[in-house]
Motif scaffolding. Structure first.
Motif, PDB file in Angstrom:
ATOM      1  N   MET A 131      14.552  -7.641  33.375  1.00 26.41           N
ATOM      2  CA  MET A 131      13.912  -8.835  33.929  1.00 26.41           C
ATOM      3  C   MET A 131      14.112 -10.065  33.049  1.00 26.41           C
ATOM      4  N   GLY A 132      13.900  -9.910  31.744  1.00 25.42           N
ATOM      5  CA  GLY A 132      13.956 -11.056  30.839  1.00 25.42           C
ATOM      6  C   GLY A 132      15.280 -11.793  30.901  1.00 25.42           C
ATOM      7  N   ARG A 133      16.383 -11.026  30.954  1.00 22.34           N
ATOM      8  CA  ARG A 133      17.700 -11.685  30.974  1.00 22.34           C
ATOM      9  C   ARG A 133      17.894 -12.463  32.277  1.00 22.34           C
ATOM     10  N   GLU A 189       6.778 -13.682  28.546  1.00 24.16           N
ATOM     11  CA  GLU A 189       6.849 -12.348  27.938  1.00 24.16           C
ATOM     12  C   GLU A 189       7.327 -11.365  28.989  1.00 24.16           C
ATOM     13  N   ALA A 190       8.390 -10.614  28.644  1.00 30.69           N
ATOM     14  CA  ALA A 190       8.920  -9.612  29.590  1.00 30.69           C
ATOM     15  C   ALA A 190       9.328  -8.345  28.836  1.00 30.69           C
ATOM     16  N   VAL A 191       8.421  -7.868  27.936  1.00 33.54           N
ATOM     17  CA  VAL A 191       8.722  -6.614  27.226  1.00 33.54           C
ATOM     18  C   VAL A 191       8.228  -5.446  28.077  1.00 33.54           C
ATOM     19  N   PHE A 192       8.399  -4.221  27.549  1.00 31.20           N
ATOM     20  CA  PHE A 192       8.000  -3.016  28.292  1.00 31.20           C
ATOM     21  C   PHE A 192       6.597  -3.148  28.882  1.00 31.20           C
ATOM     22  N   GLU A 193       6.371  -2.445  29.991  1.00 30.69           N
ATOM     23  CA  GLU A 193       5.035  -2.451  30.622  1.00 30.69           C
ATOM     24  C   GLU A 193       4.100  -1.543  29.809  1.00 30.69           C
ATOM     25  N   ASN A 194       3.746  -2.005  28.629  1.00 28.35           N
ATOM     26  CA  ASN A 194       2.903  -1.228  27.721  1.00 28.35           C
ATOM     27  C   ASN A 194       1.898  -2.192  27.098  1.00 28.35           C
ATOM     28  N   VAL A 227      10.609 -13.533  25.814  1.00 26.12           N
ATOM     29  CA  VAL A 227      10.474 -12.438  24.843  1.00 26.12           C
ATOM     30  C   VAL A 227      10.653 -11.118  25.576  1.00 26.12           C
ATOM     31  N   GLY A 228      11.711 -10.404  25.233  1.00 21.09           N
ATOM     32  CA  GLY A 228      12.069  -9.182  25.957  1.00 21.09           C
ATOM     33  C   GLY A 228      13.197  -9.540  26.902  1.00 21.09           C
ATOM     34  N   SER A 229      14.421  -9.105  26.545  1.00 24.30           N
ATOM     35  CA  SER A 229      15.589  -9.534  27.331  1.00 24.30           C
ATOM     36  C   SER A 229      16.255  -8.358  28.015  1.00 24.30           C
ATOM     37  N   LEU A 237      16.628 -16.441  24.286  1.00 20.75           N
ATOM     38  CA  LEU A 237      16.321 -15.052  24.630  1.00 20.75           C
ATOM     39  C   LEU A 237      15.999 -14.312  23.342  1.00 20.75           C
ATOM     40  N   ILE A 238      14.908 -13.537  23.388  1.00 25.59           N
ATOM     41  CA  ILE A 238      14.460 -12.800  22.195  1.00 25.59           C
ATOM     42  C   ILE A 238      14.381 -11.317  22.548  1.00 25.59           C
ATOM     43  N   ASP A 239      14.847 -10.466  21.640  1.00 26.48           N
ATOM     44  CA  ASP A 239      14.651  -9.019  21.835  1.00 26.48           C
ATOM     45  C   ASP A 239      14.637  -8.354  20.470  1.00 26.48           C
ATOM     46  N   LEU A 240      14.521  -7.033  20.460  1.00 27.33           N
ATOM     47  CA  LEU A 240      14.341  -6.342  19.185  1.00 27.33           C
ATOM     48  C   LEU A 240      15.603  -6.351  18.323  1.00 27.33           C
ATOM     49  N   ASN A 241      16.763  -6.336  18.967  1.00 29.67           N
ATOM     50  CA  ASN A 241      17.991  -6.354  18.157  1.00 29.67           C
ATOM     51  C   ASN A 241      19.118  -7.096  18.888  1.00 29.67           C
ATOM     52  N   SER A 247       3.241 -14.658  35.465  1.00 29.47           N
ATOM     53  CA  SER A 247       4.334 -15.217  36.283  1.00 29.47           C
ATOM     54  C   SER A 247       5.240 -14.038  36.606  1.00 29.47           C
ATOM     55  N   HIS A 248       4.969 -13.427  37.734  1.00 34.74           N
ATOM     56  CA  HIS A 248       5.633 -12.165  38.085  1.00 34.74           C
ATOM     57  C   HIS A 248       6.867 -12.431  38.929  1.00 34.74           C
ATOM     58  N   PHE A 249       8.036 -12.338  38.261  1.00 35.55           N
ATOM     59  CA  PHE A 249       9.310 -12.483  38.967  1.00 35.55           C
ATOM     60  C   PHE A 249       9.651 -11.142  39.598  1.00 35.55           C
ATOM     61  N   TRP A 250      10.460 -11.194  40.627  1.00 37.73           N
ATOM     62  CA  TRP A 250      10.934  -9.971  41.294  1.00 37.73           C
ATOM     63  C   TRP A 250      12.371  -9.691  40.897  1.00 37.73           C
TER      64      TRP A 250
HETATM   65  N1  LIG Z   1      12.077  -3.672  36.477  1.00 38.32           N
HETATM   66  C1  LIG Z   1      11.545  -4.321  37.507  1.00 38.32           C
HETATM   67  O1  LIG Z   1      11.991  -4.188  38.665  1.00 38.32           O
HETATM   68  C2  LIG Z   1      10.394  -5.270  37.290  1.00 38.32           C
HETATM   69  C3  LIG Z   1      10.053  -6.177  38.315  1.00 38.32           C
HETATM   70  C4  LIG Z   1       9.017  -7.088  38.098  1.00 38.32           C
HETATM   71  C5  LIG Z   1       8.325  -7.070  36.883  1.00 38.32           C
HETATM   72  N2  LIG Z   1       8.680  -6.166  35.913  1.00 38.32           N
HETATM   73  C6  LIG Z   1       7.946  -6.236  34.626  1.00 38.32           C
HETATM   74  O2  LIG Z   1       8.745  -6.962  33.698  1.00 38.32           O
HETATM   75  C7  LIG Z   1       8.510  -6.469  32.372  1.00 38.32           C
HETATM   76  C8  LIG Z   1       9.833  -6.057  31.767  1.00 38.32           C
HETATM   77  O3  LIG Z   1      10.397  -5.025  32.556  1.00 38.32           O
HETATM   78  P1  LIG Z   1      11.948  -4.650  32.471  1.00 38.32           P
HETATM   79  O4  LIG Z   1      12.224  -3.797  33.669  1.00 38.32           O
HETATM   80  O5  LIG Z   1      12.754  -5.864  32.220  1.00 38.32           O
HETATM   81  O6  LIG Z   1      11.951  -3.735  31.147  1.00 38.32           O
HETATM   82  P2  LIG Z   1      13.187  -3.352  30.249  1.00 38.32           P
HETATM   83  O7  LIG Z   1      12.833  -2.050  29.603  1.00 38.32           O
HETATM   84  O8  LIG Z   1      14.486  -3.472  30.987  1.00 38.32           O
HETATM   85  O9  LIG Z   1      13.195  -4.504  29.127  1.00 38.32           O
HETATM   86  C9  LIG Z   1      12.169  -4.655  28.183  1.00 38.32           C
HETATM   87  C10 LIG Z   1      12.812  -5.273  26.944  1.00 38.32           C
HETATM   88  O10 LIG Z   1      11.777  -5.650  26.037  1.00 38.32           O
HETATM   89  C11 LIG Z   1      12.279  -5.445  24.726  1.00 38.32           C
HETATM   90  N3  LIG Z   1      11.154  -5.401  23.799  1.00 38.32           N
HETATM   91  C12 LIG Z   1      10.222  -4.433  23.667  1.00 38.32           C
HETATM   92  N4  LIG Z   1       9.334  -4.786  22.695  1.00 38.32           N
HETATM   93  C13 LIG Z   1       9.719  -5.995  22.238  1.00 38.32           C
HETATM   94  C14 LIG Z   1       9.207  -6.879  21.247  1.00 38.32           C
HETATM   95  N5  LIG Z   1       8.139  -6.584  20.535  1.00 38.32           N
HETATM   96  N6  LIG Z   1       9.864  -8.047  21.048  1.00 38.32           N
HETATM   97  C15 LIG Z   1      10.976  -8.366  21.749  1.00 38.32           C
HETATM   98  N7  LIG Z   1      11.495  -7.560  22.697  1.00 38.32           N
HETATM   99  C16 LIG Z   1      10.879  -6.387  22.939  1.00 38.32           C
HETATM  100  C17 LIG Z   1      13.067  -4.145  24.836  1.00 38.32           C
HETATM  101  O11 LIG Z   1      13.973  -3.961  23.769  1.00 38.32           O
HETATM  102  C18 LIG Z   1      13.747  -4.312  26.193  1.00 38.32           C
HETATM  103  O12 LIG Z   1      15.036  -4.895  26.074  1.00 38.32           O
HETATM  104  C19 LIG Z   1       7.501  -5.345  32.513  1.00 38.32           C
HETATM  105  O13 LIG Z   1       6.216  -5.838  32.291  1.00 38.32           O
HETATM  106  C20 LIG Z   1       7.666  -4.898  33.958  1.00 38.32           C
HETATM  107  O14 LIG Z   1       6.512  -4.298  34.489  1.00 38.32           O
HETATM  108  C21 LIG Z   1       9.705  -5.288  36.073  1.00 38.32           C
END
Ligand SMILES: NC(=O)c1ccc[n+]([C@@H]2O[C@H](COP(=O)([O-])OP(=O)(O)OC[C@H]3O[C@@H](n4cnc5c(N)ncnc54)[C@H](O)[C@@H]3O)[C@@H](O)[C@H]2O)c1
Length: 328
Positions: A27-29, A101-106, A22-24, A44-48, A152-155
């Motif tokens: 990281m998700g992709r 789950e890999a959506v925004f860090e919020n 969830v969240g592509s 893969l799931i995302d908002l649009n 499950s924290h991927f890098w």
């Molecule tokens: N960027 C990095 O280097 C990194 C490394 C390790 C961990 N992380 C963690 O991974 C997570 C994702 O980070 P990212 O960098 O991939 O963010 P990103 O902004 O690239 O992607 C987040 C995705 O989540 C989608 N999203 C938001 N709300 C959603 C919902 N309700 N349903 C489905 N999709 C939704 C967004 O549209 C967006 O495509 C965060 O928790 C971040 O802290 C990031």
């Protein structure tokens, strides 16, 4: 050395249930790619759909690179055929035993996703989060199955870095930890179990200790950003690839570590908030690559795309070495 990656596991589909991410975004992709490359059907799931289409394009480009580097056992088409996409979260997570789950860090966005995933899946489904710093218990608290919630924290980039931190929340069951470790091993990752639900797990805590000290050295005029980075890369980085800090401590001698720590720790930066320099940079829009200026000039000076290409080429070289070690 344990194998890491797509080649060894790429052509064995046995016992591999559907995975949902969830969240592509960034990281998700990449996480989806890792599972699909190892034989798992992935949704893969995302908002649009636009984001999902962009995720598929990125995965396709990544797979080209993996194929050209000899790191993919199957054709790109076979791996891509395992990936489906949907903006409908409930539909996408249906009948999955493992959701990441890999959506925004919020916190609120993640809590909402956790509530929705819980409603749409069986009680036995594991809900893993890729959060960097949000406590696992905070996300687990909005579900009625905290024993099935885990970190499950991927890098970044997930398809090129083998390490994954698996963080136990206060109520995560041992069965959930074991199953998560097992599935990560199946996709060629090297999971490290973090037994306390601390923000930043292992790697991010150490990275931020380093960023705090590096920022302080620059802010105090002790050294330039370039010199700080060069010393870390040349003096530390070259050794850290094969020796962790505690192995280095043992090699130095713990008595020496004690003597140095007695003198040094008092003078290390111990700020409990971001330093003034960081606040000033944020306020003046110096956000790094995304605005063209941070500690470095990324507009007229350094090239971000080239830097990322160099990073990925280096990580691919390491993955290939790990594969040849495993095959030997
Ligand atoms: N960027 C990095 O280097 C990194 C490394 C390790 C961990 N992380 C963690 O991974 C997570 C994702 O980070 P990212 O960098 O991939 O963010 P990103 O902004 O690239 O992607 C987040 C995705 O989540 C989608 N999203 C938001 N709300 C959603 C919902 N309700 N349903 C489905 N999709 C939704 C967004 O549209 C967006 O495509 C965060 O928790 C971040 O802290 C990031």
């Amino acid at each position: 050395m344990e194998n890491s990656g797509e080649k060894r596991y790429g052509n064995n589909d046995e016992g591999k249930g559907k995975i949902a991410v969830v969240g592509s975004g960034l990281m998700g992709r990449g996480i989806g790619q890792v599972f699909a490359s190892a034989g798992f059907p992935v949704t893969l799931i995302d908002l649009n759909q636009q984001v999902l289409d962009s995720a598929l394009r990125q995965i396709s480009a990544n797979l080209n690179t993996m194929e050209n580097s000899g790191l993919l056992a199957e054709s790109k088409e076979v791996v891509l055929s395992r990936i489906s996409t949907t903006p409908d979260l409930a539909e996408g997570v249906k009948s999955t035993s493992f959701v990441i789950e890999a959506v925004f860090e919020n916190v609120d966005a993640k809590k909402e996703v956790f509530r929705k995933v819980e409603r749409a899946t069986d009680r036995s489904t594991i809900i893993a989060t890729n959060t960097t710093a949000i406590p696992i218990r905070t996300l687990a608290s909005v579900t009625t199955r905290p024993e099935r919630v885990i970190g499950s924290h991927f890098w970044n980039p997930p398809h090129l870095v083998s390490a994954v931190e698996v963080t136990r929340g206060e109520k995560t069951s041992s069965d959930t930890v074991d199953k998560t470790v097992s599935i990560l091993r199946k996709v060629g990752k090297k999971p490290a179990v973090v037994n306390r639900d601390v923000p930043g797990q292992i790697g991010i805590r150490i990275l931020y200790a380093m960023i705090r000290e590096a920022t302080s050295l620059v802010e105090s005029g002790t050294a330039s950003a370039e010199d700080v980075d060069n010393i870390v890369k040349e003096a530390l980085g070259t050794r850290l690839e094969i020796l962790g800090p505690l192995e280095l401590a043992d090699l130095s001698g713990i008595d020496l570590v004690e003597n140095v720590a007695n003198i040094l720790y008092k003078s290390l930066d111990s700020s409990t908030n971001p330093q003034r320099l960081v606040k000033r940079m944020v306020n003046s829009g110096e956000l790094g690559v995304k605005t063209g200026k941070g500690f470095y000039d990324w507009k007229d000076g350094r090239n971000a795309q080239e830097t990322i290409r160099e990073r990925d080429a280096h990580l691919i070289k390491i993955l290939k070495e790990q594969h040849s070690d495993a095959d030997a």
